[in-house]
Scaffold this active site. Structure first.
Site, PDB file in Angstrom:
ATOM      1  N   GLN A 188      -5.039  -1.465   9.489  1.00  0.00           N
ATOM      2  CA  GLN A 188      -4.941  -2.788   8.860  1.00  0.00           C
ATOM      3  C   GLN A 188      -5.603  -3.849   9.750  1.00  0.00           C
ATOM      4  O   GLN A 188      -5.336  -3.938  10.948  1.00  0.00           O
ATOM      5  CB  GLN A 188      -3.459  -3.139   8.616  1.00  0.00           C
ATOM      6  CG  GLN A 188      -3.223  -4.443   7.896  1.00  0.00           C
ATOM      7  CD  GLN A 188      -3.734  -4.455   6.449  1.00  0.00           C
ATOM      8  OE1 GLN A 188      -3.773  -3.431   5.776  1.00  0.00           O
ATOM      9  NE2 GLN A 188      -4.140  -5.623   5.979  1.00  0.00           N
ATOM     10  N   LYS A 217       0.844  -1.205   0.000  1.00  0.00           N
ATOM     11  CA  LYS A 217       0.000   0.000   0.000  1.00  0.00           C
ATOM     12  C   LYS A 217       0.870   1.242   0.000  1.00  0.00           C
ATOM     13  O   LYS A 217       0.609   2.209  -0.731  1.00  0.00           O
ATOM     14  CB  LYS A 217      -0.932   0.016   1.219  1.00  0.00           C
ATOM     15  CG  LYS A 217      -2.122  -0.912   1.062  1.00  0.00           C
ATOM     16  CD  LYS A 217      -2.892  -1.092   2.369  1.00  0.00           C
ATOM     17  CE  LYS A 217      -3.926  -2.197   2.212  1.00  0.00           C
ATOM     18  NZ  LYS A 217      -4.490  -2.672   3.467  1.00  0.00           N
ATOM     19  N   ASP A 233     -11.304   3.163   3.981  1.00  0.00           N
ATOM     20  CA  ASP A 233     -11.750   1.768   3.924  1.00  0.00           C
ATOM     21  C   ASP A 233     -13.280   1.689   3.842  1.00  0.00           C
ATOM     22  O   ASP A 233     -13.823   0.622   3.570  1.00  0.00           O
ATOM     23  CB  ASP A 233     -11.326   1.052   5.217  1.00  0.00           C
ATOM     24  CG  ASP A 233     -10.262   0.005   4.989  1.00  0.00           C
ATOM     25  OD1 ASP A 233     -10.074  -0.420   3.844  1.00  0.00           O
ATOM     26  OD2 ASP A 233      -9.624  -0.381   5.988  1.00  0.00           O
TER      27      ASP A 233
END
Ligand code: GUN
Length: 296
Positions: free
Chosen positions: A98, A54, A121
């Site tokens: 995460q 990422k 997200d």
């Protein structure tokens, strides 16, 4: 019949190129360089790889990547405090925690601490609610990528019967909402579905997101159907370790009209959509128009 392959790697590369263009235009017209902060708690090897990838993709698109690592035994309050400090930092446009978090941490509570305007997200209650209500928000990345892939092989999804196998918060539920917004007739199937084979056989689009290697068999696929395989499962076969999807690819390929491979299908789209969400967040937070981002 042998299905067309949906090349997620190439489509994600095209999307990332468009995102890099959008970043350049934000920078040229408004002096804005979007920044994405990623929080990693612990040392899960797969998560470390994802976070590193990422970071690389963020920088490659011309944005700033910020990484925060906390030890596996970090207290929940420390993770919450870090999220709150990122919320308050005006230079941060996107925040991603995460998953999975270590067992002693309440993931839902931590995720919901993220400022919804920075929730790239799309997992906070506010963004999940907006998706449900059909309002503008930040949309979870893997479902977003899955729909983009389906639309590359179908002119319109309207009226098609989509079967989503899996009901997770990260993929299955938001994916069903996105397909509904495309005017699909959506069936949500899962591990307790009585006759999963018969349900899948009804589908014009099968989206598999259950995390069970090759659960979906070739003869469950209707001739010509589109198959989007979200699963990434590591299996040991013939003394070798390899990645396989939730769909029995070789058998499904013989019946489907188009199918995503694993790896190289949905996976690369997740990061590309994360970058897209970061650009959207950076523009919206400043009241700027969101630059156009397209897949050609
Ligand atoms: N772990 C696996 N997939 C994801 C994702 O899409 N977002 C986050 N935050 N963690 C993940």
């Amino acid at each position: 019949m042998s299905a067309d392959l949906i090349d997620g790697k190439a489509i994600a590369a095209a999307l990332r190129e468009s995102i890099a263009g959008a970043v350049s235009s934000l920078s040229a017209s408004h002096g804005v360089k979007p920044a994405l902060a990623v929080v990693l708690v612990g040392e899960d090897p797969a998560s470390q790889v994802y976070v590193r990838n990422k970071g690389i993709a963020t920088e490659k698109a011309g944005m700033t990547s910020i990484e925060h690592r906390l030890p596996a035994d970090a207290a929940q309050d420390d993770v919450v405090a870090l999220v709150r400090s990122l919320n308050a930092d005006n230079d941060v446009d996107g925040i991603l925690v995460q998953l999975p978090l270590p067992d002693h941490i309440n993931s839902a509570l931590v995720i919901n601490e993220i400022d919804p305007s920075k929730d790239v997200d799309g997992l906070t209650e506010v963004n999940a609610g907006r998706l449900m209500l059909g309002k503008d928000g930040l949309v979870p990345c893997t479902p977003q990528g899955s729909v983009i892939l389906a639309k590359t092989v179908r002119e319109s999804l309207s009226g098609l019967h989509a079967v989503v196998v899996g009901r997770s918060i990260l993929v299955g539920k938001p994916l069903a909402m996105l397909l509904l917004a495309e005017n699909c007739t959506v069936t949500m199937a899962h591990s307790r579905t009585k006759d999963l084979a018969a349900t899948c056989r009804e589908a014009d689009i099968v989206c598999a997101a259950v995390g069970r290697p090759r659960l979906i068999k070739g003869d469950w696929i209707k001739e010509g159907a589109t198959v989007i395989d979200v699963g990434i499962n590591r299996v040991e076969e013939g003394g070798k370790s390899r990645l396989v999807g939730d769909v029995d690819f070789d058998a499904a390929k013989a019946r489907a009209g188009a199918i995503t491979p694993v790896p190289g299908g949905v996976g690369p789209m997740t990061i590309a959509c994360l970058l897209k969400n970061t650009v959207i967040a950076a523009a919206r937070r400043r009241g700027l128009p969101v630059p156009e981002i397209t897949v050609k």
